[in-house]
Motif scaffolding. Sequence first.
Motif, PDB file in Angstrom:
ATOM      1  N   GLN A 142       5.654   9.295   5.324  1.00 60.06           N
ATOM      2  CA  GLN A 142       5.996   9.995   4.085  1.00 60.06           C
ATOM      3  C   GLN A 142       7.203   9.342   3.416  1.00 60.06           C
ATOM      4  OE1 GLN A 142       6.216  10.951   7.272  1.00 60.06           O
ATOM      5  NE2 GLN A 142       5.982  13.171   7.453  1.00 60.06           N
TER       6      GLN A 142
ATOM      7  N   ARG B 174       7.009   2.869   4.196  1.00 64.49           N
ATOM      8  CA  ARG B 174       5.742   2.155   4.392  1.00 64.49           C
ATOM      9  C   ARG B 174       6.092   0.737   4.809  1.00 64.49           C
ATOM     10  NH1 ARG B 174       2.331  -1.087   0.836  1.00 64.49           N
ATOM     11  NH2 ARG B 174       0.151  -0.971   1.543  1.00 64.49           N
TER      12      ARG B 174
ATOM     13  N   LYS C 262       1.935   5.357  -1.455  1.00 70.11           N
ATOM     14  CA  LYS C 262       2.108   6.558  -2.279  1.00 70.11           C
ATOM     15  C   LYS C 262       3.302   6.343  -3.202  1.00 70.11           C
ATOM     16  CE  LYS C 262       0.209   9.670   1.221  1.00 70.11           C
ATOM     17  NZ  LYS C 262       0.464  10.852   2.089  1.00 70.11           N
TER      18      LYS C 262
ATOM     19  N   HIS D 206       6.869   5.847  -2.010  1.00 68.76           N
ATOM     20  CA  HIS D 206       7.326   4.625  -1.353  1.00 68.76           C
ATOM     21  C   HIS D 206       8.098   3.708  -2.300  1.00 68.76           C
ATOM     22  CE1 HIS D 206       3.845   5.495   1.564  1.00 68.76           C
ATOM     23  NE2 HIS D 206       4.981   5.748   2.179  1.00 68.76           N
TER      24      HIS D 206
ATOM     25  N   GLN E 151      11.851   2.478  -1.593  1.00 73.08           N
ATOM     26  CA  GLN E 151      12.155   2.728  -0.186  1.00 73.08           C
ATOM     27  C   GLN E 151      13.183   1.754   0.386  1.00 73.08           C
ATOM     28  OE1 GLN E 151       8.523   2.294   2.086  1.00 73.08           O
ATOM     29  NE2 GLN E 151       8.628   0.071   2.088  1.00 73.08           N
TER      30      GLN E 151
END
Length: 335
Positions: A122, A125, A133, A136, A139
């Motif tokens: 969640q 990645r 998603k 991401h 991130q």
Amino acid sequence: GYFSSIAKRRGVTINQAAKATPARWMLVLSLMASLLGTLPWYVRGNWALLFLTPPLAWVCGANYWHDGLHFGLSTDWRINAWLPYLFPFFSSPWMWYHEHVIGHHAYPNVDHKDPDLAHAPQLMREHNSIKWKPMHEGQARWHRVLFVWSVAVGIGLSLLNDVKANLKLSYNNVVPCASLSRPRITVHILGRMVYIFLMHVWPFFALPLWKAVIWATVPGILLSVCFMVNTQINHLTNECAHASDDTNFYKHQVVTSQNFGNGSLFCYYFSGGLNYQIEHHLFPNVNHCHLPELAKGVKRICERHGVPYHHAAGYRDAMERHVAHTVEMERKPVS
């Protein structure tokens, strides 16, 4: 050979020669004594030790805990099995067997088989097997990475993953877990409760409230960050994350791993020998103290057969490679 000469010199078997040497045991015992020596002042609220004891705890654990759970400390199974329970702050040893020894080492970076690829899909990645998603995006920003790395051990490995694995009898939905008997699960839960008390509860009985909050959070964050710094850089790079070899198990172990700082005493001791990740994956039950010597031959063999031998110059180079991979994986795949 290398182990034959050690066995002959020490008058032991080759199997015993591959475990911790007397010098390694002296290092482990010295680190344990140093860590214990800080505790009287740490529990009294010494500010310097707030920042020194957790990294020392990491170094102590990294130099023996990991080896013990790979059966690399001793040929006596009881030493390998029980010593890690003196330091259950990274994970329950029982869960570590499933996640790391059984899952990760058998299938490094293999989709839906390596449990380390899906700890927090969640939030992060790091592999193509994780569906992209919108969350991401971004991130790789330092505050996102710092948050994830701060809670990865204390909340993730030690608690949430543990609870989910015991309820679902599967670690991260890829490694089947045996159902524990009622006495075993009771002891396991008590062990996790002791972990919570030692990491987060005792300060409220010994320190003023404002200081207790700091002591209940900062050490766990520092320990978690030390753990993540020394583990994420070993497999999650653009060169390693999606490398594979379906025809040769040992080649697969090499191409999906990255060494760093080989020859650097700081990298070696601070990582507990994890900077020789390639050799560790080839010889997981060999104590890390032997890996620098084995690395010379492994590198020559890889060069002779054209197998990529990934090596970063040190922590900075390794981190830059990992961040570059994290940036790459935050982008939405082109369909």
